[in-house]
Design a protein around this motif. Structure first.
Motif, PDB file in Angstrom:
ATOM      1  N   MET A  22       0.846  -1.361  -0.035  1.00  0.00           N
ATOM      2  CA  MET A  22       0.021  -0.058  -0.112  1.00  0.00           C
ATOM      3  C   MET A  22       0.768   1.275   0.039  1.00  0.00           C
ATOM      4  O   MET A  22       1.843   1.218   0.424  1.00  0.00           O
ATOM      5  CB  MET A  22      -0.804  -0.010   1.215  1.00  0.00           C
ATOM      6  CG  MET A  22      -2.010   1.204   1.177  1.00  0.00           C
ATOM      7  SD  MET A  22      -3.066   0.805   2.495  1.00  0.00           S
ATOM      8  CE  MET A  22      -2.400   1.385   3.717  1.00  0.00           C
ATOM      9  N   GLU A  32      -1.634   4.579  -6.594  1.00  0.00           N
ATOM     10  CA  GLU A  32      -2.695   4.718  -5.819  1.00  0.00           C
ATOM     11  C   GLU A  32      -3.446   6.063  -5.556  1.00  0.00           C
ATOM     12  O   GLU A  32      -2.775   6.962  -5.207  1.00  0.00           O
ATOM     13  CB  GLU A  32      -2.660   4.076  -4.239  1.00  0.00           C
ATOM     14  CG  GLU A  32      -2.436   2.314  -4.523  1.00  0.00           C
ATOM     15  CD  GLU A  32      -2.198   1.781  -3.094  1.00  0.00           C
ATOM     16  OE1 GLU A  32      -2.630   2.493  -2.014  1.00  0.00           O
ATOM     17  OE2 GLU A  32      -1.688   0.662  -3.019  1.00  0.00           O
ATOM     18  N   GLN A  72      -9.386   3.491  -4.788  1.00  0.00           N
ATOM     19  CA  GLN A  72     -10.220   2.990  -3.735  1.00  0.00           C
ATOM     20  C   GLN A  72     -11.167   4.374  -3.527  1.00  0.00           C
ATOM     21  O   GLN A  72     -10.756   5.507  -3.932  1.00  0.00           O
ATOM     22  CB  GLN A  72      -9.478   2.960  -2.479  1.00  0.00           C
ATOM     23  CG  GLN A  72      -8.343   2.147  -2.637  1.00  0.00           C
ATOM     24  CD  GLN A  72      -8.731   0.342  -2.812  1.00  0.00           C
ATOM     25  OE1 GLN A  72      -9.793   0.002  -2.626  1.00  0.00           O
ATOM     26  NE2 GLN A  72      -7.738  -0.326  -3.605  1.00  0.00           N
ATOM     27  N   GLN A  99      -7.892   4.107   7.823  1.00  0.00           N
ATOM     28  CA  GLN A  99      -6.870   3.509   7.204  1.00  0.00           C
ATOM     29  C   GLN A  99      -6.579   2.145   7.637  1.00  0.00           C
ATOM     30  O   GLN A  99      -6.325   1.288   6.716  1.00  0.00           O
ATOM     31  CB  GLN A  99      -5.298   4.151   7.986  1.00  0.00           C
ATOM     32  CG  GLN A  99      -3.990   3.521   7.396  1.00  0.00           C
ATOM     33  CD  GLN A  99      -2.914   4.506   7.520  1.00  0.00           C
ATOM     34  OE1 GLN A  99      -3.013   5.728   8.025  1.00  0.00           O
ATOM     35  NE2 GLN A  99      -1.696   3.697   7.068  1.00  0.00           N
ATOM     36  N   GLU A 100      -7.085   1.498   8.896  1.00  0.00           N
ATOM     37  CA  GLU A 100      -7.065   0.030   9.115  1.00  0.00           C
ATOM     38  C   GLU A 100      -7.945  -0.475   8.121  1.00  0.00           C
ATOM     39  O   GLU A 100      -7.880  -1.668   7.668  1.00  0.00           O
ATOM     40  CB  GLU A 100      -7.530  -0.145  10.486  1.00  0.00           C
ATOM     41  CG  GLU A 100      -6.513   0.334  11.490  1.00  0.00           C
ATOM     42  CD  GLU A 100      -6.662   2.156  12.131  1.00  0.00           C
ATOM     43  OE1 GLU A 100      -7.306   2.645  11.159  1.00  0.00           O
ATOM     44  OE2 GLU A 100      -6.081   2.289  12.965  1.00  0.00           O
ATOM     45  N   LEU A 126      -8.945   0.391   5.160  1.00  0.00           N
ATOM     46  CA  LEU A 126      -8.290   0.317   3.849  1.00  0.00           C
ATOM     47  C   LEU A 126      -7.124  -0.879   3.663  1.00  0.00           C
ATOM     48  O   LEU A 126      -7.171  -1.606   2.708  1.00  0.00           O
ATOM     49  CB  LEU A 126      -7.447   1.501   3.158  1.00  0.00           C
ATOM     50  CG  LEU A 126      -7.002   1.592   1.861  1.00  0.00           C
ATOM     51  CD1 LEU A 126      -7.785   1.249   0.943  1.00  0.00           C
ATOM     52  CD2 LEU A 126      -6.309   2.931   1.855  1.00  0.00           C
ATOM     53  N   GLU A 127      -6.437  -1.037   4.899  1.00  0.00           N
ATOM     54  CA  GLU A 127      -5.375  -2.026   4.802  1.00  0.00           C
ATOM     55  C   GLU A 127      -5.916  -3.392   4.758  1.00  0.00           C
ATOM     56  O   GLU A 127      -5.948  -4.305   4.034  1.00  0.00           O
ATOM     57  CB  GLU A 127      -4.485  -1.882   5.963  1.00  0.00           C
ATOM     58  CG  GLU A 127      -3.762  -0.684   5.979  1.00  0.00           C
ATOM     59  CD  GLU A 127      -2.993  -0.307   7.262  1.00  0.00           C
ATOM     60  OE1 GLU A 127      -3.214  -0.934   8.283  1.00  0.00           O
ATOM     61  OE2 GLU A 127      -2.408   0.604   7.240  1.00  0.00           O
ATOM     62  N   ALA A 128      -7.188  -3.614   5.778  1.00  0.00           N
ATOM     63  CA  ALA A 128      -7.985  -4.901   5.662  1.00  0.00           C
ATOM     64  C   ALA A 128      -8.525  -5.132   4.349  1.00  0.00           C
ATOM     65  O   ALA A 128      -8.609  -6.225   3.748  1.00  0.00           O
ATOM     66  CB  ALA A 128      -8.879  -4.700   6.804  1.00  0.00           C
ATOM     67  N   ILE A 188      -7.668  -4.147   1.270  1.00  0.00           N
ATOM     68  CA  ILE A 188      -6.650  -4.633   0.378  1.00  0.00           C
ATOM     69  C   ILE A 188      -6.177  -6.053   0.512  1.00  0.00           C
ATOM     70  O   ILE A 188      -6.024  -6.902  -0.211  1.00  0.00           O
ATOM     71  CB  ILE A 188      -5.598  -3.542   0.350  1.00  0.00           C
ATOM     72  CG1 ILE A 188      -5.825  -2.375  -0.281  1.00  0.00           C
ATOM     73  CG2 ILE A 188      -4.255  -3.931  -0.618  1.00  0.00           C
ATOM     74  CD1 ILE A 188      -4.944  -1.102   0.042  1.00  0.00           C
ATOM     75  N   ARG A 189      -5.866  -6.561   1.971  1.00  0.00           N
ATOM     76  CA  ARG A 189      -5.587  -7.590   2.468  1.00  0.00           C
ATOM     77  C   ARG A 189      -6.459  -8.581   1.901  1.00  0.00           C
ATOM     78  O   ARG A 189      -6.003  -9.660   1.484  1.00  0.00           O
ATOM     79  CB  ARG A 189      -5.262  -7.637   3.973  1.00  0.00           C
ATOM     80  CG  ARG A 189      -4.681  -8.902   4.414  1.00  0.00           C
ATOM     81  CD  ARG A 189      -4.218  -8.831   6.033  1.00  0.00           C
ATOM     82  NE  ARG A 189      -5.233  -8.094   6.792  1.00  0.00           N
ATOM     83  CZ  ARG A 189      -5.187  -7.096   7.495  1.00  0.00           C
ATOM     84  NH1 ARG A 189      -4.148  -6.193   7.206  1.00  0.00           N
ATOM     85  NH2 ARG A 189      -6.046  -6.790   8.200  1.00  0.00           N
TER      86      ARG A 189
END
Length: 174
Positions: A1, A6, A114, A129-130, A132-134, A136-137
């Motif tokens: 990320m 992006e 996104q 942010q968390e 977004l990370e989840a 993508i993961r």
């Protein structure tokens, strides 16, 4: 990320004067999204949370209040936070999906990788942010922030049914 390719866009739904009747009489003289909450306009809080998202290129506010009600706020918050904020006025209330559909070309013009969609009257810690990370993961189509409520109060909110093992959304009602 965090790659330079992006691009993230945030859309905050602000509603309009014919909605938010439960907030009256507080919203009779000031648009509900501009009502002060914890020292700032209600809509300022999700805007500030969006500002913390890496690679954010634009924040859109979609609603059907008169543009004059938002012009000073939009200019001020854009300058203060150094992020482009733009108010998009619907010609009439179209609901969340209708507002997104009507302004889809503007929302997509920066070719975002996104898109965050928020309602202006949600108060929370905004773990964007968390999320977004989840997102993508796990590689899903969408990621939804929800809270568990009691069965007795569930009918006051949208209700989700998720697969207990995968957390995949199976059903939604409002």
């Amino acid at each position: 990320m965090g790659s330079s390719e992006e691009r993230v866009v945030a859309v905050i739904m602000v509603g309009g004067p014919t909605k938010g009747t439960r907030f009256r009489p507080l919203s009779l003289n000031v648009a509900k999204p501009l009502f002060p909450l914890a020292g700032q306009s209600m809509v300022y809080h999700p805007i500030l949370a969006c500002k913390r998202i890496p690679n954010l290129v634009q924040i859109f506010l979609i609603g059907f209040y008169e543009e004059r009600e938002f012009s000073l706020f939009v200019s001020s918050v854009s300058n203060e936070l150094k992020v482009p904020v733009r108010y998009l006025k619907e010609d009439k209330p179209h609901g969340s999906a209708g507002g997104l559909y009507n302004f889809r070309d503007l929302i997509m013009e920066d070719n975002p990788s996104q898109i965050f969609l928020l309602n202006c009257d949600v108060c929370c810690s905004f773990p964007l942010q968390e999320m977004l990370e989840a997102h993508i993961r796990y590689g899903g189509m969408g990621t939804i922030l929800v809270i568990k409520v009691s069965a007795e109060s569930a009918n006051q909110f949208g209700e989700l049914v998720a697969d207990p093992e995968t957390n995949e959304l199976l059903h939604y009602t409002e």
